[in-house]
Design an enzyme around this catalytic site. Structure first.
Site, PDB file in Angstrom:
ATOM      1  N   GLY A 356       0.815  -1.206   0.000  1.00  0.00           N
ATOM      2  CA  GLY A 356       0.000   0.000   0.000  1.00  0.00           C
ATOM      3  C   GLY A 356       0.845   1.252   0.000  1.00  0.00           C
ATOM      4  N   GLY A 358       0.701   5.458   1.340  1.00  0.00           N
ATOM      5  CA  GLY A 358      -0.012   6.419   2.167  1.00  0.00           C
ATOM      6  C   GLY A 358       0.663   7.770   2.152  1.00  0.00           C
ATOM      7  N   GLY A 359       0.161   8.656   2.976  1.00  0.00           N
ATOM      8  CA  GLY A 359       0.640  10.028   2.997  1.00  0.00           C
ATOM      9  C   GLY A 359       2.095  10.162   3.416  1.00  0.00           C
ATOM     10  N   PHE A 360       2.608   9.210   4.219  1.00  0.00           N
ATOM     11  CA  PHE A 360       3.974   9.331   4.714  1.00  0.00           C
ATOM     12  C   PHE A 360       4.892   8.212   4.227  1.00  0.00           C
ATOM     13  CE2 PHE A 360       1.880  11.953   7.972  1.00  0.00           C
ATOM     14  CZ  PHE A 360       2.637  13.089   7.816  1.00  0.00           C
ATOM     15  N   GLY A 361       4.463   7.440   3.226  1.00  0.00           N
ATOM     16  CA  GLY A 361       5.353   6.421   2.722  1.00  0.00           C
ATOM     17  C   GLY A 361       4.618   5.210   2.208  1.00  0.00           C
ATOM     18  N   SER A 362       5.368   4.113   2.039  1.00  0.00           N
ATOM     19  CA  SER A 362       4.835   2.882   1.471  1.00  0.00           C
ATOM     20  C   SER A 362       4.966   1.751   2.471  1.00  0.00           C
ATOM     21  CB  SER A 362       5.595   2.526   0.188  1.00  0.00           C
ATOM     22  OG  SER A 362       5.524   3.579  -0.747  1.00  0.00           O
ATOM     23  N   VAL A 363       4.141   0.718   2.262  1.00  0.00           N
ATOM     24  CA  VAL A 363       4.155  -0.464   3.107  1.00  0.00           C
ATOM     25  C   VAL A 363       4.460  -1.676   2.236  1.00  0.00           C
ATOM     26  CG1 VAL A 363       2.859  -1.886   4.723  1.00  0.00           C
ATOM     27  CG2 VAL A 363       2.474   0.576   4.655  1.00  0.00           C
ATOM     28  N   LYS A 377       7.020  -0.603   7.002  1.00  0.00           N
ATOM     29  CA  LYS A 377       6.544   0.744   6.672  1.00  0.00           C
ATOM     30  C   LYS A 377       7.772   1.626   6.433  1.00  0.00           C
ATOM     31  CE  LYS A 377       3.210   2.533   9.148  1.00  0.00           C
ATOM     32  NZ  LYS A 377       2.486   3.219  10.262  1.00  0.00           N
ATOM     33  N   ASP A 474      -6.962   8.410  15.597  1.00  0.00           N
ATOM     34  CA  ASP A 474      -7.205   8.143  14.178  1.00  0.00           C
ATOM     35  C   ASP A 474      -7.838   6.760  13.997  1.00  0.00           C
ATOM     36  OD1 ASP A 474      -7.285   8.860  11.532  1.00  0.00           O
ATOM     37  OD2 ASP A 474      -5.249   8.196  11.085  1.00  0.00           O
TER      38      ASP A 474
END
Length: 675
Positions: A356, A358-363, A377, A474
């Site tokens: 995946g 996201g806003g702060f990086g990849s997984v 992450k 969150d």
């Protein structure tokens, strides 16, 4: 007074040797396992190596070790030197340790008569020798033992396994944090059905903090394969071991405990070892010597020593209870991986392993050398807020241990790389099921009921049962991961906030989270508390029941969000209209009650919302009466991207009113997608 038994005469000879044999069997303890390792070569019977080995095994039991059950000796010239290491169990008495070593050193060369390297495990000790240095080396997994109790857990196997995992993680951290003299920990935890699980872990003290952690992780993996659903089990390697049972099998405290500033004890040199000798007569008659102690002075001395020992052990046990770091870690560095290990595990962060973005990086999905699957992450290098989230997750999540929280395994911080390593959860996140019309069919009411309960218990742990009170901030469907059995695990603690004891509310000028899940007092005033998470849970509960996202439903004059839709149907007496048609039949009363609970959680007034402790009680008891909800907080009238904030909390640099742009899902990056 010593008496040597002489066996003569035919009948007397037979009876005498039967007596000696029975006496020996009564004293000697059977060993658990042994390995004769061929990887380091063999030796011949008449070789110098064999002579050095015989000498070393003869003098070994008479050595003092480091004073805490660890022995490291060597003997011979470099070309034929023999190295030996022994470790007694941390709670074994000196007498039990010495007896175990005596048995080990006599038996191991006999059952491994030609191998240069061998290891044997007893209940109270482990002995190994080799033709290579072994000190400070975490041995590979080529020699791993395991044994399980034959009896099965007859109640809540998942709950039992979850509590066992929590206990072993806690003890692993305690043992690894031990000094250079003793790395040993014992403890217990309450399991389902009021059972107690007892466990013991130990590493050889020559290992570093990280080596001990890694060693115990390796052998924990063996237990997960051999002993799931069993009431007891053990696993061990040459460098570490652990065991668990539902009955206490260890002393409450180590037989000896290192002082706060214990001196380093150097192992005896080969030269000093050469000065110790034993006569052939002593060796040949050791099995037939009967010793009787009759001195009253010795008896009184022994009684005094035992009394002092018991007092010290009780005092040490009390200190262990008072000072036990249930959820603490020694330091974030104890969880650190090197970048090369992570790169290899993820095939150099290949696209095929990407789960995946996201806003702060990849997984990414990865697999460590020991076969353990992980979720990696990798934070974006250009992120302005990455350092904050990275620090938050490492320090906070590493302290949290619960079956309904994603477990942080470690991190990597090299150069510009900031990486978090989590346990891999195979079924992605809840939103990929509950909001997908085809996948939602797999979530029957029983499964949704189980997921709702797990999320509630995880949130209750964060609010009340962990060492710090944690506000997640969150909570949403995409931050709930599902394991192979569809058990929920709360993830993504980048926005989490810790509270000190008795603190009930915090303030911030930086509003982060996801639109539709945030409580009105947080959106409008930057105020957050445990009741903020309760609000998010209420929204999530409505989504679970309905299969709908909390966004705008309908169009034109009929636009409404999920909360207003639920409230309207509640007021009109058509509550089941909210429920997903896939689960509506046969579960009407249970679904209606869950909607009722959800409406209580999303009350506009903070004071009117229940705590998570009350929510769990309401979810678990259908007989508990519920208060009547009032009108919930609606977001339909607040669709703009700007919200007035009051900067009055301790985090703020100014006190005047400001307007700050709200960024939806600003900090969440653990959004896992299956491949």
């Amino acid at each position: 007074m010593a008496k040597v038994v002489s066996c003569s005469g035919a009948l007397f000879f037979i009876l005498c040797h039967i007596f000696v044999l029975l006496s020996t069997q009564a004293v000697a303890q059977p060993f658990l396992y042994h390995f004769c390792l061929d990887e380091k070569g063999n030796y011949t019977t008449n070789s110098t190596y064999r002579a050095n080995l015989n000498h070393l095994m003869t003098i070994f039991p008479s050595q003092e070790g480091n004073g805490y059950g660890f022995f490291n000796l060597s003997y011979g010239n470099p070309s034929n030197e023999v190295y030996a290491i022994a470790l007694c169990r941390g709670d074994a008495t000196p007498a039990a340790c010495r007896s175990c070593l005596n048995n080990s050193t006599q038996l191991l060369p006999q059952i491994c008569p030609n191998q240069s390297e061998a290891v044997i495990w007893y209940e109270n000790c482990t002995l190994r020798y080799s033709n290579r240095p072994m000190l400070g080396i975490k041995e590979s997994n080529s020699a791993v033992i395991w044994r399980r109790n034959g009896k099965n857990v007859t109640y809540d196997v998942d709950g039992f396994s979850g509590e066992l995992r929590t206990l072993l993680d806690r003890l692993k951290n305690q043992a690894a944090a031990g000094g250079s003299l003793l790395k040993f920990a014992t403890g217990n935890i309450t399991a389902p059905a009021f059972k107690t699980i007892y466990a013991l872990v130990q590493c050889t003290p020559d290992l570093s903090h990280q080596q001990c952690n890694n060693c115990l992780d390796d052998i924990y993996a063996v237990i997960q394969q051999c002993c799931v659903g069993k009431i007891g089990g053990r696993s061990g390697s040459r460098s570490c071991n652990f065991r668990y049972e539902i009955n206490r099998f260890y002393a409450y405290a180590p037989a000896t405990s290192p002082p706060p500033l214990a001196p380093t004890i150097s192992p005896p040199s080969p030269t000093s070892a050469n000065t110790t000798t034993t006569t052939g007569k002593e060796s040949n008659t050791s099995g037939t010597v009967v010793i009787v102690v009759v001195s009253s002075t010795v008896a009184l001395s022994a009684a005094l020593i035992i009394t002092i020992f018991v007092i010290l052990r009780i005092k040490r046990a009390k200190q262990n209870i008072e000072n036990e770091p249930v959820e603490e870690i020694e330091s974030p560095e104890s969880l650190q991986y090197n970048f090369e290990t992570i790169s290899i595990a993820t095939d150099n962060f290949s696209e095929e392993n990407k789960l995946g973005q996201g806003g702060f990086g990849s997984v990414y999905r990865g697999r460590l050398f020991n076969g353990q699957d992980i979720a990696v992450k990798r934070l974006s290098r250009g992120s302005d807020q990455g350092d904050l989230e990275f620090k938050n997750e490492v320090i906070l999540v590493a302290k949290l241990q619960h079956r309904n929280l994603v477990r942080l395994l470690g991190f990597c911080l090299e150069g510009n790389e900031r990486i978090l390593v989590y346990e891999f959860v195979p079924n992605a996140s809840l939103d990929h099921f509950i909001f997908d019309p085809s996948k939602r069919a797999h979530l029957d009411w029983e499964r949704r009921y189980k997921i709702i309960g797990g999320i509630a218990r995880g949130l209750l742990y964060l609010h009340e049962d962990s060492r710090l009170r944690i506000i997640h901030r969150d909570l949403k469907a995409s931050n709930i991961l599902l394991d192979e059995e569809m058990n929920p695990k709360i993830s993504d603690f980048g926005m989490a906030k810790p509270f000190v004891v008795d603190q009930t509310q915090g303030n911030t000028s930086r509003i982060v989270g996801t639109y539709g899940y945030m409580a009105p007092e947080y959106v409008m005033h930057g105020q957050f508390s445990v009741k903020s998470d309760v609000f998010s849970f209420g929204v999530l509960l409505l989504e679970m029941v309905s299969g709908l996202k909390n966004n705008i439903l309908g169009h034109g004059e009929h636009e409404e969000d999920l909360l207003s839709y639920a409230w309207r149907n509640w007021r009109e007496g058509t509550t089941l209209n909210i429920a997903d048609s896939l689960v509506r039949v046969g579960s009407g009363s249970e679904i209606t009650r869950r909607i009722h609970i959800a409406l209580l959680c999303v009350q506009e007034s903070v004071a009117h919302r229940p705590t998570m402790n009350t929510v769990v009680l309401m979810l678990n008891s259908n007989s508990l009466s519920l208060p009547v909800p009032s009108k919930p907080a609606f977001f339909l009238h607040s669709r703009s991207n700007n919200f007035p904030l009051r900067t009055t909390g301790p985090d703020h640099s100014r006190s005047e009113s400001v307007t700050e742009a709200y960024s939806a899902n600003e900090a969440s990056i653990t959004e896992l997608y299956p491949r």
